[in-house]
Design a protein around this motif. Structure first.
Motif, PDB file in Angstrom:
ATOM      1  N   PHE A 137      18.620  65.897 -16.004  1.00 52.60           N
ATOM      2  CA  PHE A 137      17.319  65.597 -15.413  1.00 52.60           C
ATOM      3  C   PHE A 137      16.273  66.456 -16.107  1.00 52.60           C
ATOM      4  O   PHE A 137      16.493  67.639 -16.338  1.00 52.60           O
ATOM      5  CB  PHE A 137      17.423  65.966 -13.924  1.00 52.60           C
ATOM      6  N   THR A 191      19.448  70.419 -15.096  1.00 54.65           N
ATOM      7  CA  THR A 191      18.034  70.153 -15.345  1.00 54.65           C
ATOM      8  C   THR A 191      17.549  70.878 -16.578  1.00 54.65           C
ATOM      9  O   THR A 191      17.855  72.059 -16.775  1.00 54.65           O
ATOM     10  CB  THR A 191      17.195  70.571 -14.118  1.00 54.65           C
ATOM     11  N   ALA A 234      13.095  71.654 -10.212  1.00 52.95           N
ATOM     12  CA  ALA A 234      14.298  72.080 -10.926  1.00 52.95           C
ATOM     13  C   ALA A 234      15.166  72.975 -10.046  1.00 52.95           C
ATOM     14  O   ALA A 234      16.378  72.790  -9.956  1.00 52.95           O
ATOM     15  CB  ALA A 234      13.915  72.821 -12.208  1.00 52.95           C
ATOM     16  N   SER A 285      19.043  71.245  -8.735  1.00 55.87           N
ATOM     17  CA  SER A 285      20.041  71.378  -9.793  1.00 55.87           C
ATOM     18  C   SER A 285      21.230  72.250  -9.427  1.00 55.87           C
ATOM     19  O   SER A 285      21.114  73.178  -8.637  1.00 55.87           O
ATOM     20  CB  SER A 285      19.387  72.000 -11.030  1.00 55.87           C
TER      21      SER A 285
END
Ligand SMILES: Nc1ncnc2c1ncn2[C@@H]1O[C@H](COP(=O)(O)OP(=O)(O)OP(=O)(O)O)[C@@H](O)[C@H]1O
Ligand SMILES: [Mg+2]
Length: 370
Positions: free
Chosen positions: A191, A35, A199, A203
């Motif tokens: 992402f 992310t 996040a 992730s």
């Protein structure tokens, strides 16, 4: 570990004379959920667009599986993007939206039908293939956009804030679905979000960006528990920052003056004697004791900081407190209800003591925190 799929070296992007991205070094690993997290304007979308080939590179290089990406046009890169706005064709059915890309590449007949059906099945939209986007919910439209990216069987999927248009509950549900999809397919996901909770929860690794640079690239846990800078500390969660002065540097730790008292920090970081540092503590790291409770905690007595309760915010499973230390610094503390201590009664104006487990403080170079 070293199984990187995309190597980014010294990557930069300038618009006119302005560098909006500089010195990006990043190895994206095969199959990971990475992310890019950072505030508006820090360059997240620009970095995705450079990977996708939708912008030209101003400096540095990109290699996908060892191959230089720069001369390869966007449509020939094995990378697909899901945009925030979905960008679906309103007059085409779900099936035709997903079939659009493969058709352009000359796929047709039974092969086309199989690939589109597979992609729609992957996002659980098989039943809705004949509808148009206007006849779908926000979450369903978002899944069409993902199916449209997956139908090309990309090596990497780039997702630019794909959930930001959804309401809170649907967003939570789609976060889980996306994470499960990524695990099932084993495709590398890059992402983008500016939501730190999203996040951290989704992730494998997070790259925290600030003003065109990556400030820290780490697991969610390390980014949260061991932030590399004040910026990262404050961006990924609520941060209490206690200013302290360095008295002495020893090989195994530091002697500090904190709130007018001596304090021993166990971390072997190097700081100049006489200089200032910030102690970072998360609200959930802090314990708040009444004077009677503290008397029963001998190991904490010498280190306890006196404070006054200013705000008590009841949240169901927890209580959030704002307390002011004697120096005037305000800190937030979260206390969780549990079976052994179901009371958690605090009054505004009450005198209390703040402590935390030894070694849980993170030391950061002093910066003006305003
Ligand atoms: N085509 C362009 N021409 C000039 N400047 C641009 C262009 N695209 C982006 N920028 C600038 O580059 C910087 C980074 O923009 P970018 O869109 O990458 O940010 P972001 O991190 O995605 O932000 P947000 O969270 O708001 O989407 C911004 O200052 C933006 O104004
Ligand atoms: Mg953006």
């Amino acid at each position: 570990m070293s199984d990187s799929i995309l190597q980014i070296r010294g990557l930069g992007k300038a618009f006119g004379g302005d560098w909006v991205l500089e010195g990006i070094d990043l190895d994206i690993r095969r199959g990971e959920f990475l992310t890019l997290l950072g505030p508006s304007g820090c360059g997240k979308t620009t970095l995705l667009r450079l990977i996708a080939g939708l912008e030209t590179v101003s400096a540095g290089s990109l290699h996908l599986q060892g191959r230089d990406l720069t001369p390869i046009p966007a449509e020939r890169r094995p990378v697909n993007t899901v945009f925030q706005s979905y960008a679906l064709f309103p007059h085409l059915t779900v099936f035709e939206n997903v079939a659009f890309g493969p058709r352009l590449q000359g796929v047709k007949g039974a092969e086309l039908r199989r690939r589109v059906a597979d992609a729609l099945e992957t996002v659980k939209l098989g039943e809705l293939a004949a509808r148009r986007p206007g006849q779908l919910s926000g979450g369903q439209q978002q899944r069409v956009a993902i199916a449209r990216a997956l139908v090309n069987q990309p090596l990497m999927l780039l997702l630019d804030e794909p959930l930001s248009a959804l309401d809170y509950k649907l967003r939570k549900q789609m976060q889980l679905e996306l994470k499960q999809l990524q695990r099932r397919l084993g495709i590398t996901f890059v992402f983008v979000t500016h939501d730190q909770e999203e996040a951290l929860s989704m992730s494998d690794r997070v790259a925290v960006m600030n003003a065109g640079r990556i400030e820290q690239l780490d697991t969610p846990r390390r980014v949260y528990e061991d932030p590399a800078s004040l910026f990262v500390a404050r961006f990924v969660g609520e941060a209490n920052l206690l200013p302290a002065r360095v008295l002495e540097q020893r090989p195994d730790g530091l002697s500090l003056e904190l709130e007018g008292k001596p304090f021993e920090a166990a971390r072997p970081q190097r700081f100049e004697p006489g200089g200032r540092v910030h102690l970072l503590l998360r609200p959930e790291d802090l314990d708040v004791w009444s004077p009677e409770e503290l008397r029963r905690q001998p190991e904490y007595q010498a280190r306890a900081l006196a404070a006054t309760v200013e705000e008590v915010i009841y949240k169901g499973a927890e209580v959030d407190l704002l307390v002011r230390l004697e120096s005037g610094v305000q800190v937030a503390a979260t206390a969780f209800f549990d079976e052994e201590d179901p009371t958690l009664e605090y009054q505004r104006g009450e005198r209390v003591f703040v402590t935390w487990p030894a070694g849980w403080e993170v030391l950061l170079p002093f910066e003006d925190a305003s």
